[in-house]
Design a protein around this motif. Sequence first.
Motif, mmCIF file in Angstrom:
data_model
loop_
_atom_site.group_PDB
_atom_site.id
_atom_site.type_symbol
_atom_site.label_atom_id
_atom_site.label_comp_id
_atom_site.label_asym_id
_atom_site.label_seq_id
_atom_site.Cartn_x
_atom_site.Cartn_y
_atom_site.Cartn_z
ATOM 1 N N ARG A 90 0.840 -1.517 0.302
ATOM 2 C CA ARG A 90 0.078 0.042 0.112
ATOM 3 C C ARG A 90 0.579 1.174 -0.369
ATOM 4 N NH1 ARG A 90 -3.623 -2.142 5.128
ATOM 5 N NH2 ARG A 90 -1.351 -2.943 5.596
ATOM 6 N N GLU A 91 2.114 1.148 -0.279
ATOM 7 C CA GLU A 91 2.965 1.941 0.064
ATOM 8 C C GLU A 91 3.583 2.502 -1.074
ATOM 9 O OE1 GLU A 91 6.489 1.473 3.200
ATOM 10 O OE2 GLU A 91 4.478 1.773 4.794
ATOM 11 N N ILE A 92 2.917 2.022 -2.490
ATOM 12 C CA ILE A 92 3.747 1.733 -3.604
ATOM 13 C C ILE A 92 3.134 3.480 -3.685
ATOM 14 C CG2 ILE A 92 4.368 0.806 -6.215
ATOM 15 C CD1 ILE A 92 4.118 -1.982 -4.483
ATOM 16 N N LYS A 93 3.707 4.238 -4.416
ATOM 17 C CA LYS A 93 3.314 5.159 -5.038
ATOM 18 C C LYS A 93 3.781 5.895 -6.702
ATOM 19 C CE LYS A 93 1.258 5.990 -0.987
ATOM 20 N NZ LYS A 93 0.077 5.862 -0.193
ATOM 21 N N SER A 94 4.520 4.977 -6.909
ATOM 22 C CA SER A 94 5.085 5.641 -8.485
ATOM 23 C C SER A 94 5.239 3.728 -8.415
ATOM 24 C CB SER A 94 6.678 6.402 -7.658
ATOM 25 O OG SER A 94 7.322 6.085 -9.480
ATOM 26 N N PRO A 95 5.193 3.795 -10.090
ATOM 27 C CA PRO A 95 5.648 2.383 -10.707
ATOM 28 C C PRO A 95 6.516 1.788 -11.192
ATOM 29 C CG PRO A 95 4.777 4.296 -12.194
ATOM 30 C CD PRO A 95 4.607 4.628 -11.449
ATOM 31 N N GLY A 96 7.849 3.011 -11.066
ATOM 32 C CA GLY A 96 8.992 3.183 -10.909
ATOM 33 C C GLY A 96 9.751 2.583 -9.423
ATOM 34 N N GLY A 97 11.277 2.269 -9.896
ATOM 35 C CA GLY A 97 11.868 2.167 -9.005
ATOM 36 C C GLY A 97 11.472 1.369 -7.308
ATOM 37 N N VAL A 98 10.368 0.619 -7.674
ATOM 38 C CA VAL A 98 10.525 -0.771 -7.104
ATOM 39 C C VAL A 98 10.757 -1.843 -6.980
ATOM 40 C CG1 VAL A 98 8.406 -1.413 -5.039
ATOM 41 C CG2 VAL A 98 8.456 1.230 -5.344
#
Length: 413
Positions: A122-130
């Motif tokens: 739920r902390e994924i705020k961007s499609p990149g960098g994860v």
Amino acid sequence: MTTTEELVARVNKILDDIGIDMTGLFEEFEPSSIAFYLNRNLGLLQDLEDELSRRVGETTPSVRGLDRANRDPHIQWIYKKKHNRVLALERLRSAITAHKMALALIAANHTFREGKKEIDVREIKSPGGVRAERKPVQIGRLEILPHLAYSGDVLRLLGHESRDVRETFKFIKAKLREKGVVRMKSLRIEVEYWDRNRLKKARIDLPADSDIESELRKRYGKRFRWRVLSLVKTRGVLINNHYTVDNLALAYSSLDPEKGAKLLGIDLFRYYFLTSENDRETLGLYPDIRLCIDCHYSIFDLPFTGEKGFRTGYGSMLIIRKCEMEKLLSGRRSELSNLPNYLLGGVLLYGMSDYDESRVAEILLIPEDELVEAIRRFVISGLHKTLFADAGKFERFMPKSDKAKRFLELLQG
């Protein structure tokens, strides 16, 4: 400020757009990207649900209660307008449930890292960098992700499917909505007996499968009579949430019209064996599913109908025993330190069934070598003698040398 009708129109438009956008999202399976879009949609939908539920409320009148003489066209128009508001709210809640289930399914099967830091889905705020890393054991079925009702319009989506899909949808939904077959847990009995030439009464509880006459004869001699006062029994649906039921029925029937119900049955069976009760409280994989079951549900029989020696209630009884053993192990997990819940579930299934370790690994989709090592550790702890009346199945995992056996005896006290 927008009117309620404008809000309803906006809700329906946003849900239609989500339904269109989500179709192409699963062509290339990127967990981080999918989780980002699910989170973004969920935040928007929850805000809309708060506002719409505040305006609409939980109930609405119906025109069915009016006779023909009182069905004024203006009154009918008011009722129809309120009905459309409730439909929009129901559709919104179904979509929210689909998004939550999808996020929980992704989180149950993946670990997400941003740099070296582990983050919640739920902390994924961007499609990149994860970066997403697949967990060693599958819980649920990722293949159903494209088939959940992200637009909330279950019946419209079902209308585009074949007749086989629709029939399987009805079959699965009926299975999930059935009340569990009553399982008698115990009997409350009133006994009248003679003691020192005086007639006395007592009320006792006995297990449902006990021999009542012989048990009472042991306690009260030959001069007694008894009657059953009540049966302690359990009953209820497996999943008490119709949004969850609709989404599961749609997803599994669309995934495989022929085997959809059986696939759902084995996935639910694995869910109970691969997780602990604490896990099930937080996973959110199947919203409002029972944490443990205490009666028979026929959906758990579907994966085992072809097994040798199959009998009705087989799958449910295995889960019931697993839940009972979880309670017995409460406070004793320190004796099995670092043993993951999915391996403990495999060990318990091995001990309570006729399956060998390779069959258990096949059913639960866990590595066989890890399961064998877990069984060895379980034997060393001595818990197999505590949990299982017949521990003979574990004998071949006992140490072979006399020195190792003596050390194990000392270790177990």
